[in-house]
Enzyme design. Structure first.
Site, PDB file in Angstrom:
ATOM      1  N   THR C  89       0.605  -1.225   0.022  1.00  0.00           N
ATOM      2  CA  THR C  89      -0.065  -0.038   0.087  1.00  0.00           C
ATOM      3  C   THR C  89       0.890   1.320  -0.006  1.00  0.00           C
ATOM      4  O   THR C  89       0.216   2.154  -0.609  1.00  0.00           O
ATOM      5  CB  THR C  89      -0.935   0.190   1.228  1.00  0.00           C
ATOM      6  OG1 THR C  89      -0.583  -0.326   2.252  1.00  0.00           O
ATOM      7  CG2 THR C  89      -2.039  -1.034   1.114  1.00  0.00           C
ATOM      8  N   ARG C 112      -5.313  -5.622 -20.400  1.00  0.00           N
ATOM      9  CA  ARG C 112      -5.473  -6.858 -19.251  1.00  0.00           C
ATOM     10  C   ARG C 112      -5.093  -6.325 -17.859  1.00  0.00           C
ATOM     11  O   ARG C 112      -5.473  -6.781 -17.009  1.00  0.00           O
ATOM     12  CB  ARG C 112      -4.793  -8.131 -19.835  1.00  0.00           C
ATOM     13  CG  ARG C 112      -5.124  -8.625 -21.038  1.00  0.00           C
ATOM     14  CD  ARG C 112      -6.872  -8.761 -21.228  1.00  0.00           C
ATOM     15  NE  ARG C 112      -7.393  -9.418 -20.146  1.00  0.00           N
ATOM     16  CZ  ARG C 112      -7.216 -10.697 -19.708  1.00  0.00           C
ATOM     17  NH1 ARG C 112      -6.703 -11.410 -20.906  1.00  0.00           N
ATOM     18  NH2 ARG C 112      -7.751 -10.993 -18.698  1.00  0.00           N
ATOM     19  N   GLU C 120      -8.436   6.149 -24.165  1.00  0.00           N
ATOM     20  CA  GLU C 120      -7.953   5.842 -25.575  1.00  0.00           C
ATOM     21  C   GLU C 120      -8.593   6.576 -26.776  1.00  0.00           C
ATOM     22  O   GLU C 120      -9.633   6.947 -26.548  1.00  0.00           O
ATOM     23  CB  GLU C 120      -8.163   4.287 -25.853  1.00  0.00           C
ATOM     24  CG  GLU C 120      -7.550   4.002 -27.155  1.00  0.00           C
ATOM     25  CD  GLU C 120      -7.712   2.302 -27.331  1.00  0.00           C
ATOM     26  OE1 GLU C 120      -8.099   1.633 -26.689  1.00  0.00           O
ATOM     27  OE2 GLU C 120      -7.293   1.978 -28.596  1.00  0.00           O
ATOM     28  N   ALA C 123     -11.880   5.399 -32.095  1.00  0.00           N
ATOM     29  CA  ALA C 123     -12.212   5.332 -33.533  1.00  0.00           C
ATOM     30  C   ALA C 123     -13.784   5.373 -33.863  1.00  0.00           C
ATOM     31  O   ALA C 123     -13.966   5.214 -35.232  1.00  0.00           O
ATOM     32  CB  ALA C 123     -11.312   4.026 -34.207  1.00  0.00           C
ATOM     33  N   HIS C 225       3.978  -3.961 -10.953  1.00  0.00           N
ATOM     34  CA  HIS C 225       3.695  -5.412 -11.217  1.00  0.00           C
ATOM     35  C   HIS C 225       3.419  -5.378 -12.694  1.00  0.00           C
ATOM     36  O   HIS C 225       4.106  -6.501 -13.114  1.00  0.00           O
ATOM     37  CB  HIS C 225       2.244  -5.503 -10.461  1.00  0.00           C
ATOM     38  CG  HIS C 225       1.659  -6.562 -10.581  1.00  0.00           C
ATOM     39  ND1 HIS C 225       2.045  -7.845 -10.083  1.00  0.00           N
ATOM     40  CD2 HIS C 225       0.614  -7.100 -11.647  1.00  0.00           C
ATOM     41  CE1 HIS C 225       1.334  -8.707 -10.614  1.00  0.00           C
ATOM     42  NE2 HIS C 225       0.390  -8.499 -11.379  1.00  0.00           N
ATOM     43  N   ARG C 230       5.756  -7.468 -17.754  1.00  0.00           N
ATOM     44  CA  ARG C 230       6.402  -7.041 -18.981  1.00  0.00           C
ATOM     45  C   ARG C 230       7.748  -6.759 -19.567  1.00  0.00           C
ATOM     46  O   ARG C 230       8.041  -6.642 -20.535  1.00  0.00           O
ATOM     47  CB  ARG C 230       5.244  -5.854 -19.352  1.00  0.00           C
ATOM     48  CG  ARG C 230       3.825  -6.096 -19.222  1.00  0.00           C
ATOM     49  CD  ARG C 230       3.330  -7.378 -19.947  1.00  0.00           C
ATOM     50  NE  ARG C 230       1.955  -7.760 -19.810  1.00  0.00           N
ATOM     51  CZ  ARG C 230       1.209  -8.648 -20.402  1.00  0.00           C
ATOM     52  NH1 ARG C 230       1.962  -9.297 -21.215  1.00  0.00           N
ATOM     53  NH2 ARG C 230       0.087  -8.638 -20.387  1.00  0.00           N
TER      54      ARG C 230
END
Lengths: 312, 312, 312, 312
Positions: C89, C112, C120, C123, C225, C230
């Site tokens: 936290t 995800r 975003e 379109a 995280h 990634r």
């Protein structure tokens, strides 16, 4: 006792009913359904509902149309792989709902886990029962001298007895005054000439060991995360016993996930880059000490404990 | 067709099974379980699992021990009260899981709803099927001239036909090249001398109308929020049809919640402080116009539409 | 180039301004502010705003009134302790906002991660630019033969060239047809007699390597995280390069947290109960093999790799 | 007083510092920064940090490269449009962090808002101060006779005085016993022969009006949702005063969003399908009564109140 006779009867009625379903069903968990697993002196954990099983985790990981025809051993291996590599989303496909009765100070820790659905009994709306947690003498411990956030030695009998007397007296007095301020119509000492204080105000006089109740629902991934923190030896005893009761329900519900969880979470250790480097040096035969390890004292101690070398 | 024969058979097998359970069961939803509700040209929505019913909402709101003995009418009134006053947590006590097949551009809108659990088929791991969405001619519309984010008139037949030819040709060509780059061993034109491009790379050549699939699980509160936005007239047609199919499952599953939802969400309007003041003046007999209303043009139009006075 | 001259000018204007604040400020991150860090062929990551610094983590952990007067070394030790024991936290008290331009298939992986705020480009509302990702030849690899979800050897030059021609041709054709269907008024081939297809429909013809953009905001805990997954060697290259650019911003922003993150996350390994038992046996001098280890083949290989014993 | 002299000095030191930044800065909020806005008898709300401003909402909605060159009036209109149509994601792009001191029973309500980051002072680790909430006599009200979850008439002076005596006595006694059980070394009555009870246990003896503290951080969208519920007339007074103090900070921070929030949330009403139909009939000149309205009694009363026709 955590349950009144009327409550016990309601539970028995619910347990007696049987329905037909097309959904995945887990007989071992059905067996536990609705029953109150006692925790602490007046608390409990009851499984109220569930959704999914081990196969649902596998089905989601494969995004398949049916329940599949693979061997059980393949499914178990996939679950282990998912758990080891922290592929958490398939575990989110199972859901479970508990009814829990717990002291307020435990509820305050528990609620910090935000990824869950909660309905707690409202003390603005209802009057809380006269039930508060009193530890067993063997659970009364002194402040730890090494861990600012933990317990040390158990209190001696006489001291424990004094502490329990204080806790009991204060809880009873504050509850008595709570009831007096409420001045409920069906109370023994109801006084028609006196208004009753609003419930939302009167509740502030209760102590933090008063019991509350809630429905708590979460998915298997978040449940396992909760249990990994709260069934841990560093968790406060009073929440750990709830986690342990819930672990029993997980074991009955999803035995494959439970096994993987024990291996890859509960029994696992995380080695930092520095710790890992020490392990490699030890394996190469080097005599590493804390001074030569590059680790801080605390981290060194933690590593030695993990490796069963407490004296090192 | 959205389903192959093998998939259909898997579904039939799942539907044929029956289990005994102590859990709350909803026959009308059981009847729909596993069946694919067709949506668009190749898509579907299937209910895979569920947990709870109308009574579970009531039970959580009351934090009760059993299913209760109140009258159905009392339960319905409580559900309405909860819905009207946005007491959302009891609705979080029901959970549902869908298997959905949908075009990628729809999936991209859908995934913006974060409070759900998702397992999508991975195009890093699997090869996507050759299926892409082609609108029906009557669903091909021109850009709206009044709403920068919507559709206007339907295209004339000839133009629609040209558009569909382009969409089909491009989707087929890009898929063919996708398969060529993958060079899968069981492909007709497999060439053993040529390596296959990694799946995680080849997929970038697919168009956004390619179908994907996922398991999507959420609680009733968040599902209703999703449906209130996506079953709305302003939602894009291609996601609205999914929302409408899911509304059918909600109606079968929790009829009391469904009714309250229709009254207090789908059919409700929110009046701003300014709008409310106009309504009061109208009720007092005043002839209010946009100019004297204090509202902007857009807000005035929205209010008049809500009150069935489009010309005002 | 990822940026037009007008965009570059807007960024320079923003960078030229200076304001006075009482808030915690990090000069090294201020230096990067608004600048586009280029990623892939047309993408970028830009830090747009931030809140907090290393001291904010410490301040939250201590729930203190001011910035404190402890030594920097004490603060660093506390951060390490928090990171090691997964007290997450305090890391949530820092926030950062990025503007990112990225291919749609990368955006689909990225989204995800649900615990973030996202806006975003739509379109449905806007027309996407004619920009799509084309890998460099050295990034075109064959499907891995050992990992169903990864890359193997790099393609040979001729094959890579064929793949790139296909990717380029398909992206250009589908974009050309996208523009044709839109029939925008300011397009070269605009045809006044023909209606333009609604944007929300025309977009379905674009390929998944088309670039999109978003504002993405998250707290430091969730960012770390995201980066641990990634920036990992198992992540797809095309998202990993974004994670690596973001890691640079973390290093400039919160150097104490960055260091702890490298030691306790990026460079750490998790040993299961079974793996830990093998390490203990090895340390005791036993000659353990996969057969006698009790571990599966895959787990054994992973352990040996962690211990730098790939041949074992 | 909520603050000690040392705390006040720490705050003054923080307020005296000035830094240079490229980030968006809001002078009116800078002016409030770190200062404790007093709430209740010992509580406060302090703004500790913030990120973004009105323009950040607009920038995110447009996914633009810089701060834009549109007129202020256009930005305001866009913010109103976003608020009216519940486009919530642009409001998530602003973030604010508070330091709050509040009674535990208020904290228990507050924490139910899950979409926030929280660091609370730990009573496992620290000893709570001897401060507890005692209502002013004019805030002591009887239980409402019409609303099971609210207050009715204010208590008469004598009764209020009795209630306050009880609350004070019980809080003081339980705190005294808390301190006695802790047996801290620097306590007046410290007894070296007696172990101190673990803090994590002793805290259970405190009453729910004891003050706690936390850092609480959230985005503007979730903050406004919190405020719409907690600044509402139905919220308990003791949390509403915190919401009102926070509303002041919102007004200083994002005046455009604040104005839209007042119009479209705080001052707005939601009409159900049934209520809307009644309004239309009234507008058409029909004399509708509860009996002919099709609404339940409660819903009818709510509608009449909204339309300023309480007697109808």
């Amino acid at each position: 006792m955590p349950l009144s006779e009327a409550q016990q009867a309601e539970i028995e009625t619910a347990r007696a009913a049987r329905f037909e379903t097309r959904r995945a069903t887990v007989p071992a968990l059905e067996e536990m359904l609705f029953t109150a697993l006692p925790v602490l002196d007046h608390g409990f954990v009851r499984v109220i509902d569930y959704m999914g099983d081990d196969a649902a985790v596998v089905q989601a990981a494969r995004v398949s149309y049916g329940r599949g025809t693979r061997k059980v051993s393949e499914d178990k291996a996939l679950i282990k792989y998912l758990m080891r590599h922290r592929h958490s989303t398939p575990f989110e496909m199972c859901e479970i709902k508990y009814h829990v009765k717990l002291p307020i100070f435990v509820a305050r820790q528990w609620i910090r886990h935000r990824t869950a659905n909660v309905n707690e009994i409202s003390a603005r709306y209802s009057i809380l029962d006269k039930e508060f947690y009193l530890p067993r003498p063997e659970d009364l411990a002194a402040q730890s001298s090494v861990n600012r956030q933990g317990r040390g030695d158990i209190l001696e009998a006489e001291q424990a007895s004094m502490v329990l007397d204080l806790l009991r007296d204060d809880a009873e007095r504050t509850y008595r005054n709570y009831a007096w301020m409420l001045n409920e119509e069906d109370a023994e000492d109801h006084d028609a000439d006196r208004p009753g204080l609003a419930r939302e105000l009167a509740r502030m006089n209760l102590t933090l060991n008063t019991y509350t109740q809630w429905y708590w629902k979460t998915d298997l991934h978040n449940l396992l995360h909760f249990l990994s923190l709260r069934a841990d030896a560093h968790a406060q005893y009073e929440i750990r016993v709830y986690a342990e009761a819930m672990l029993e329900s997980v074991k009955a519900w999803v035995p494959g996930c439970y096994e993987a969880f024990c291996d890859y979470r509960l029994g696992a250790v995380s080695l930092s880059a520095g710790m890992l480097s020490v392990v490699k040096r030890l394996l190469a035969g080097e005599a590493v000490t804390q001074e030569t390890s590059g680790l801080g004292k605390r981290e060194w101690t933690e590593l030695m404990l993990s490796l069963d070398r407490p004296g090192a």
